[in-house]
Design a protein around this motif. Structure first.
Motif, mmCIF file in Angstrom:
data_model
loop_
_atom_site.group_PDB
_atom_site.id
_atom_site.type_symbol
_atom_site.label_atom_id
_atom_site.label_comp_id
_atom_site.label_asym_id
_atom_site.label_seq_id
_atom_site.Cartn_x
_atom_site.Cartn_y
_atom_site.Cartn_z
ATOM 1 N N ASN A 297 9.949 -8.898 4.818
ATOM 2 C CA ASN A 297 8.595 -8.649 4.340
ATOM 3 C C ASN A 297 7.645 -9.591 5.085
ATOM 4 O OD1 ASN A 297 6.464 -7.703 2.839
ATOM 5 N ND2 ASN A 297 6.889 -8.984 1.071
ATOM 6 N N HIS A 298 6.824 -9.040 5.962
ATOM 7 C CA HIS A 298 5.918 -9.859 6.775
ATOM 8 C C HIS A 298 4.481 -9.582 6.359
ATOM 9 C CE1 HIS A 298 9.419 -10.653 9.264
ATOM 10 N NE2 HIS A 298 9.623 -9.345 9.347
ATOM 11 N N LEU A 299 3.775 -10.595 5.890
ATOM 12 C CA LEU A 299 2.433 -10.422 5.352
ATOM 13 C C LEU A 299 1.431 -11.332 6.046
ATOM 14 C CD1 LEU A 299 3.273 -10.454 1.528
ATOM 15 C CD2 LEU A 299 3.004 -8.460 2.990
ATOM 16 N N VAL A 300 0.228 -10.826 6.238
ATOM 17 C CA VAL A 300 -0.915 -11.637 6.661
ATOM 18 C C VAL A 300 -2.067 -11.264 5.740
ATOM 19 C CG1 VAL A 300 -2.541 -12.166 8.494
ATOM 20 C CG2 VAL A 300 -0.158 -11.709 9.064
ATOM 21 N N MET B 79 8.119 0.267 5.570
ATOM 22 C CA MET B 79 6.733 0.655 5.301
ATOM 23 C C MET B 79 5.812 -0.305 6.038
ATOM 24 S SD MET B 79 4.675 0.553 1.669
ATOM 25 C CE MET B 79 5.882 1.587 0.856
ATOM 26 N N SER B 80 4.711 0.225 6.571
ATOM 27 C CA SER B 80 3.695 -0.617 7.192
ATOM 28 C C SER B 80 2.353 -0.280 6.567
ATOM 29 C CB SER B 80 3.653 -0.391 8.706
ATOM 30 O OG SER B 80 2.817 -1.345 9.323
ATOM 31 N N ILE B 81 1.598 -1.330 6.181
ATOM 32 C CA ILE B 81 0.357 -1.148 5.422
ATOM 33 C C ILE B 81 -0.742 -2.062 5.972
ATOM 34 C CG2 ILE B 81 -0.741 -1.591 3.183
ATOM 35 C CD1 ILE B 81 1.743 -0.761 1.795
ATOM 36 N N ALA B 82 -1.973 -1.544 6.016
ATOM 37 C CA ALA B 82 -3.162 -2.369 6.214
ATOM 38 C C ALA B 82 -4.131 -1.985 5.102
ATOM 39 C CB ALA B 82 -3.787 -2.121 7.581
ATOM 40 N N GLN B 83 -4.663 -2.967 4.386
ATOM 41 C CA GLN B 83 -5.380 -2.643 3.156
ATOM 42 C C GLN B 83 -6.413 -3.697 2.788
ATOM 43 O OE1 GLN B 83 -1.864 -2.822 0.709
ATOM 44 N NE2 GLN B 83 -2.238 -4.938 0.126
ATOM 45 N N ILE C 91 -5.939 -3.398 -7.507
ATOM 46 C CA ILE C 91 -6.226 -2.123 -6.856
ATOM 47 C C ILE C 91 -6.163 -2.369 -5.359
ATOM 48 C CG2 ILE C 91 -7.904 -0.289 -6.473
ATOM 49 C CD1 ILE C 91 -9.156 -0.998 -9.160
ATOM 50 N N LEU C 92 -5.437 -1.524 -4.628
ATOM 51 C CA LEU C 92 -5.301 -1.639 -3.189
ATOM 52 C C LEU C 92 -5.742 -0.333 -2.535
ATOM 53 C CD1 LEU C 92 -2.461 -2.798 -4.697
ATOM 54 C CD2 LEU C 92 -2.260 -3.876 -2.469
ATOM 55 N N PHE C 93 -6.352 -0.436 -1.348
ATOM 56 C CA PHE C 93 -6.908 0.736 -0.672
ATOM 57 C C PHE C 93 -6.791 0.518 0.825
ATOM 58 C CE2 PHE C 93 -11.122 3.268 -0.014
ATOM 59 C CZ PHE C 93 -10.403 4.397 0.352
ATOM 60 N N GLY C 94 -6.181 1.470 1.541
ATOM 61 C CA GLY C 94 -6.041 1.311 2.979
ATOM 62 C C GLY C 94 -5.243 2.437 3.595
ATOM 63 N N TRP C 95 -4.506 2.103 4.674
ATOM 64 C CA TRP C 95 -3.623 3.095 5.288
ATOM 65 C C TRP C 95 -2.193 2.577 5.283
ATOM 66 C CZ3 TRP C 95 -0.781 1.278 9.284
ATOM 67 C CH2 TRP C 95 -1.328 0.338 10.164
ATOM 68 N N GLN C 96 -1.244 3.528 5.319
ATOM 69 C CA GLN C 96 0.154 3.153 5.326
ATOM 70 C C GLN C 96 0.985 4.195 6.076
ATOM 71 O OE1 GLN C 96 1.085 4.949 0.866
ATOM 72 N NE2 GLN C 96 2.018 3.030 1.421
ATOM 73 N N THR D 171 0.374 8.200 9.752
ATOM 74 C CA THR D 171 -0.436 7.216 9.045
ATOM 75 C C THR D 171 -1.286 7.938 7.998
ATOM 76 O OG1 THR D 171 -0.546 5.836 11.029
ATOM 77 C CG2 THR D 171 -2.181 5.418 9.309
ATOM 78 N N HIS D 172 -1.180 7.495 6.739
ATOM 79 C CA HIS D 172 -1.874 8.152 5.637
ATOM 80 C C HIS D 172 -2.822 7.173 4.942
ATOM 81 C CE1 HIS D 172 0.806 11.787 5.369
ATOM 82 N NE2 HIS D 172 1.585 10.972 6.066
ATOM 83 N N VAL D 173 -3.947 7.689 4.454
ATOM 84 C CA VAL D 173 -4.828 6.874 3.624
ATOM 85 C C VAL D 173 -4.238 6.851 2.213
ATOM 86 C CG1 VAL D 173 -6.333 8.825 3.022
ATOM 87 C CG2 VAL D 173 -7.214 6.495 2.902
ATOM 88 N N PHE D 174 -4.267 5.664 1.574
ATOM 89 C CA PHE D 174 -3.616 5.552 0.269
ATOM 90 C C PHE D 174 -4.399 4.647 -0.667
ATOM 91 C CE2 PHE D 174 -2.437 1.422 1.756
ATOM 92 C CZ PHE D 174 -2.142 0.672 0.627
#
Length: 218
Positions: free
Chosen positions: A95-98, A128-132, A146-151, A162-165
């Motif tokens: 799990n790699h987070l920034v 899974m890869s996420i930017a949010q 609440i989280l909002f971004g793409w994954q 890549t989907h908006v989520f």
């Protein structure tokens, strides 16, 4: 859709969100109530060419588009929100987070906005890869967020696009929360845009760059 999803047009007042007991008598709001009185304190970006709206289609007035949820979607979603619990509450191998975290302010926050570059990272079946962007309160088993971004998540979407989520929980996913519209929680108001559709325009390394502007407002 071209990707094989079925999207239904649902009466805006009869959408799944209103099945949630906390929203039984909720008054539908079309925009945040604070925009007018604090309009000089915020800068908003409006993208007129969103590429994750329905293809050549929109729902009639009074209806909103919601992607149909299958039995397999629900099974995969249960497994994936378990992953999200680890993602929010603790660290584990792989799990790699920034993150950029804002300090508390005495007068509080009315919202958050972010411009996020859109890529399509290569992931395996259970990755899974996420930017949010996110708003969050609490810690450990009491996270309310609440989280909002793409994954990119083959487990959720059955593809590597890549989907908006959106994602939410009020108790670190112990008994509440899920992705997109797979359970009551989010209210849809836009007749063209639906959560969970793929983003078409993607950035490439040392090539064209694309970003989306996202916001969460109280």
């Amino acid at each position: 859709t071209e990707q094989g999803y079925i999207v239904d047009c649902i009466d805006i007042h009869k959408q799944p969100a209103f099945d949630h007991p906390f929203l039984k008598n909720h008054k539908l709001q079309r925009k945040p109530t604070f925009l007018e009185r604090r309009k000089h304190a915020f800068y908003y970006v409006t993208n007129k060419t969103l590429d994750f709206v329905l293809e050549k289609f929109s729902c009639p007035k009074g209806y909103v588009p919601i992607r149909r949820t299958s039995k397999d979607d629900l099974i995969n979603e249960i497994k994936t929100t378990s992953f999200a619990h680890h993602h929010l509450a603790q660290s584990f191998p792989g799990n790699h987070l920034v993150a950029m975290i804002m300090d508390n302010r005495e007068d509080g926050y009315m919202g958050v906005n972010g411009h996020i570059n859109v890529y399509q990272p290569k992931v395996r079946k259970y990755q899974m890869s996420i930017a949010q962007i996110a708003v969050q309160n609490g810690e450990s088993n009491g996270i309310n967020t609440i989280l909002f971004g793409w994954q990119v998540s083959p487990q959720i979407y059955h593809n590597k696009l890549t989907h908006v989520f959106v994602l939410w929980t009020s108790d670190s996913f112990r008994t509440t929360g899920c992705y997109n519209m797979m359970c009551p929680g989010f209210i849809q108001i836009d007749p063209h845009f639906t959560i969970g559709l793929p983003i078409i325009n993607l950035s490439t390394y040392e090539g064209p760059q694309f970003e989306i502007s996202l916001s969460i407002s109280q």
